[in-house]
Design a protein around this motif. Structure first.
Motif, short mmCIF file in Angstrom:
data_model
loop_
_atom_site.label_atom_id
_atom_site.label_comp_id
_atom_site.label_asym_id
_atom_site.label_seq_id
_atom_site.Cartn_x
_atom_site.Cartn_y
_atom_site.Cartn_z
N TYR A 231 0.85 -1.37 0.09
CA TYR A 231 -0.04 -0.02 -0.09
C TYR A 231 0.94 1.22 0.16
CZ TYR A 231 0.35 0.02 5.04
OH TYR A 231 1.02 0.07 6.46
N TYR A 623 -14.28 0.38 12.82
CA TYR A 623 -13.54 1.52 12.13
C TYR A 623 -12.10 1.61 12.74
CZ TYR A 623 -17.75 2.95 9.92
OH TYR A 623 -18.99 3.09 9.02
N ASP A 625 -9.75 4.73 11.90
CA ASP A 625 -9.65 5.84 11.04
C ASP A 625 -9.15 6.95 11.90
OD1 ASP A 625 -9.84 8.14 9.55
OD2 ASP A 625 -12.14 7.72 9.07
N SER A 631 -14.77 6.68 7.86
CA SER A 631 -14.75 6.64 6.28
C SER A 631 -14.82 5.15 5.96
CB SER A 631 -13.04 7.08 6.02
OG SER A 631 -12.97 6.61 4.82
N ASP A 633 -13.31 3.67 3.75
CA ASP A 633 -12.08 2.89 3.41
C ASP A 633 -11.63 2.42 4.63
OD1 ASP A 633 -11.92 3.55 0.64
OD2 ASP A 633 -11.55 5.52 1.09
N SER A 634 -12.00 2.97 5.88
CA SER A 634 -11.31 2.27 7.12
C SER A 634 -12.24 1.45 7.95
CB SER A 634 -10.97 3.51 7.89
OG SER A 634 -12.16 4.22 8.38
N LYS A 677 -7.62 -2.45 10.00
CA LYS A 677 -7.89 -1.65 8.72
C LYS A 677 -7.67 -0.17 8.71
CE LYS A 677 -10.72 -1.43 4.38
NZ LYS A 677 -12.03 -1.72 3.78
N TYR A 679 -6.87 4.09 6.88
CA TYR A 679 -6.44 4.80 5.54
C TYR A 679 -5.13 5.65 5.73
CZ TYR A 679 -7.27 7.43 1.69
OH TYR A 679 -7.20 8.35 0.24
N GLU A 685 -3.83 5.75 0.13
CA GLU A 685 -4.05 4.12 -0.11
C GLU A 685 -4.61 3.64 1.35
OE1 GLU A 685 -1.20 1.79 -1.99
OE2 GLU A 685 0.23 3.59 -1.98
N THR A 686 -5.27 2.43 1.19
CA THR A 686 -6.09 1.67 2.46
C THR A 686 -4.95 0.71 2.87
OG1 THR A 686 -8.05 2.29 1.60
CG2 THR A 686 -7.94 0.46 3.37
N TYR A 687 -4.69 0.13 4.08
CA TYR A 687 -4.15 -0.77 4.40
C TYR A 687 -4.88 -1.56 5.29
CZ TYR A 687 -3.47 1.34 9.10
OH TYR A 687 -3.86 2.02 10.22
N ARG A 688 -4.66 -3.06 5.11
CA ARG A 688 -5.15 -4.01 5.89
C ARG A 688 -4.11 -5.11 6.60
NH1 ARG A 688 -7.96 -3.14 1.16
NH2 ARG A 688 -10.33 -2.84 1.06
#
Length: 704
Positions: A231, A623, A625, A631, A633-634, A677, A679, A685-688
């Motif tokens: 990411y 979440y 975030d 978000s 994404d998070s 997870k 952002y 970019e999103t990370y996991r």
């Protein structure tokens, strides 16, 4: 040996174990478990005892609090890698793994984390082992070897009236095993997925005037791949996040008289792990040593007096390579930084019975912590990139008192409080505006005084039915690291400690084959420290507030003495209600906290020789975030995971008493789910980080 002599020997062992247990706050029943394995009906009796909720030995149906107890049998029925993973099947508890599972954060009742530090106080044998100086995550659990844990008590709700800072969501108390009577030994070996290998050895003994316990353990694994795709700066696990941990401990007890005990001990651990798998210079090393000495005097029927001192040293070293220096493919350049922490805690407590109605507890606690950061920081061929030492010092002086009042045979009242004086001094930080070889500046000293009251009442409606209500407050200090930042324009010298006020009502009811418990709670989180982005820096302000409403339900069954099904459910609604620094976050859910969590399982134990457990865990979406804006994404999706373990014990001859063989499968249905997870702001970019897939374990434990 005659029946009478056997009873006398058992009685003498009970006296010895009572003295041992009293010093660390453990119940005498629990200490006896280390001598003679309990029968199933005795296990239930032990599960009804808590020492954490009031700092004294009390049955669960006598304390006005929500308490969960994991006894030795419950712990042995689970296959986990780390001690804190045992908490995952309890209501109201969230465990968040980081760094591929080598580090964990535990939170209770939806409070998540905080910029100011941990919101859950973790104790080992009733003592806080980490100083309040940006302590490393999970160090308290590191000091408790998994094979040396006798039981774990979780007290939900505010417990600061007894235990001081960081008990916002509650307290987790890890109680370790006690020496056996006579001479006994254990050898345990195991293996699992990802080339994992474990070993442990224990030697324990108890005699007339002295007892001891010695253990050593080793854990080594190639680890699993937690970040499967790149990411930020191509950040991706090229291999599993390998890690290794070694632990050692010894405890010696002296009993000059039947009414006295002196105990001395030392514990240590060392962990080396990959922060990003497959990058040889991206490593995290941690080690810690704990020394403790304690004394207990039993004052007959009047009560007892206890005093204990412990000293801890915790060291960390983090190194990283081109991934953080601008060239992800360059493994040759690297930077390294160190952080050392030193803590001392002296605590004295007296329990005094006054008549038949009062049991008074009074005590004093003096905790000092010192942190030295970046003792060495260098990049090869970058000679000018050298930092000075950054230091931080804290001291917390606490005075606490509590009265347990028996208003009647059916009603008990607990009234108490604690005053803490929190002081920070001798601190310095980087002055980035004057960066260079002499870039440190001295921060002003600061101090806060906080009083936290506690009130609770428990009433028995019938022999097996009781209700309770409780109220209390807790706090989390505003460290100088938040008050005085590296940029002078963004200092926040007027920061107040974070405060919480909690209310709770609950009940317990037992039938012949079922036990039901429940609680409804509400928490107001005041003066929450949030961030506001200025033109050139980030400022910390007391602007955020959070409200948490929740429901916890649990049921356990005992059928035909062999089957024990269980289920529990948690609903936690944790929302940000006020945040002028970031209005977009108002009305949004708090990070890391699932609104719905459900555990279900069954334990089959027809005898002491055979135990099998099948458990399932559902965790709702969470979440992760940094902007608290929820978000998409998070958002980490909800998941359900199941685990299975079976153990068989075989009685042996005179050389070895017994051997126990176990087989376990975690993530039984091979679920693919995200542990956390987020952002990466500014990187787009999103990370996991994924949890491990299905994994297998085998173990062999021999008792001598």
């Amino acid at each position: 040996m005659s029946h009478r002599k056997r009873r006398a020997a058992a009685g003498s062992r009970s006296v010895l174990c009572f003295a041992v247990a009293g010093l660390a706050g453990a119940s005498p029943l629990l200490a006896a478990d280390a001598v003679d394995p309990p029968a199933p009906e005795e296990i239930q009796a032990m599960a009804e005892v808590t020492v954490t909720a009031t700092r004294t030995e009390r049955r669960l149906d006598e304390v006005p609090a929500s308490v969960s107890v994991l006894n030795a049998k419950e712990i042995a029925s689970q296959q986990v890698v780390k001690t804190e993973d045992l908490l995952r099947n309890l209501e109201g508890v969230d465990v968040k793994n980081q760094a591929g599972g080598t580090v964990s954060m535990v939170s209770l009742r939806g409070l998540g984390g905080s910029f100011a530090g941990q919101t859950t106080q973790v104790l080992v044998d009733g003592m806080a082992v980490e100083p309040v100086v940006l302590a490393p995550k999970g160090a308290a659990f590191d000091f408790a070897d998994l094979g040396d844990v006798d039981r774990i008590e979780v007290v939900r709700g505010p417990a600061a009236a007894l235990y001081g800072p960081s008990a916002m969501g509650g307290v987790v108390n890890v109680l370790t095993r006690r020496p056996a009577a006579g001479l006994a030994g254990e050898i345990e070996v195991g293996a699992g997925s990802h080339n994992t290998r474990t070993s442990r050895a224990v030697l324990s003994g108890g005699y007339d005037k002295v007892d001891f316990r010695l253990y050593a353990s080793e854990f080594d694994t190639d680890g699993y791949v937690a970040e499967r795709r790149p990411y930020a700066w191509q950040q991706q696990d090229l291999k599993g996040r390998d890690w290794r941990q070694d632990k050692f401990g010894v405890s010696v007890g002296l009993h000059p008289t039947e009414d006295q005990e002196i105990r001395v001990g030392v514990r240590s651990y060392r962990t080396e792990s990959a922060f990003i798998g497959g990058r040889p210079n991206y490593r995290w090393e941690r080690e810690g040593t704990l020394w403790d000495v304690g004394y207990k005097l039993q004052l007959g029927e009047v009560g007892d007096f206890r005093i204990k001192y412990l000293s801890t040293t915790i060291k960390e070293r983090l190194s990283w390579d081109g991934l953080m220096l601008g060239d992800p493919s360059d493994f040759t350049q690297y930077a390294a930084g160190r952080r050392n922490e030193y803590g001392d805690l002296l605590e004295a407590q007296a329990n005094i019975r006054i008549g038949a109605a009062h049991r008074v507890t009074v005590g004093v606690s003096d905790s000092a912590g010192r942190q030295v950061e970046n003792e060495a920081w260098a990049i090869p061929d970058w000679d000018y990139f050298t930092y000075n030492e950054v230091k931080a010092n804290t001291r917390v002086l606490g005075l606490f008192a509590q009265d347990e009042i028996a208003l009647s045979e059916a009603t008990r009242l607990v009234v108490g409080g604690r005053y803490d004086r929190f002081r920070q001094f001798g601190n310095n930080t980087y002055d980035w505006d004057n960066y260079g070889t002499d870039s440190l500046r001295r921060d002003p000293d600061s101090a806060d005084g906080v009083f936290n009251p506690r009130l609770g009442v428990r009433h028995k409606l019938a022999e097996r039915t009781s209700v309770y209500a409780s109220y209390g407050t807790a706090y989390l200090p505003a460290l100088n690291g938040l008050r005085y930042r590296s940029n002078p324009d963004c200092n926040s010298p007027d920061l107040d400690p974070e405060r919480s006020t909690s209310y709770e009502i609950g009940f317990n009811h037992e039938w012949t084959a079922l036990a039901l418990r429940g609680a409804v709670f509400h928490t107001d989180y005041q003066d929450k420290i949030e961030t506001r982005q200025q033109q050139f820096c980030t400022q910390y302000l007391n602007v955020g507030s959070v409200k948490v409403d929740g429901l916890e339900l649990g049921v356990e069954g005992r059928f035909a003495s062999a089957w024990r099904p269980y289920a529990n459910y948690s609903f936690t609604d944790a929302k940000i209600t006020d945040n002028p620094a970031n209005p977009d976050s108002e009305g949004k859910r708090l990070n890391w906290t699932a609104r719905h969590k459900f555990n279900v399982g069954v334990v089959y134990a027809p005898s002491r020789e055979l135990t099998a457990r099948l458990s399932g865990r559902y965790v709702g979406d969470r979440y992760f975030d940094g902007t608290m804006s929820n978000s998409p994404d998070s958002l980490a999706p909800a998941y359900f995971v199941a685990d299975f373990k079976i153990s068989r014990r075989v009685e042996l001859g005179t050389l070895a008493r017994s051997a126990e063989l176990s087989f376990a499968v975690n993530n039984l249905f091979d679920r693919d789910y995200v542990e956390q997870k987020g952002y990466a702001a500014g990187l787009g970019e999103t990370y996991r980080e994924y949890a491990d897939r299905r994994n297998f374990w085998v173990g062999l434990k021999t008792l001598f």
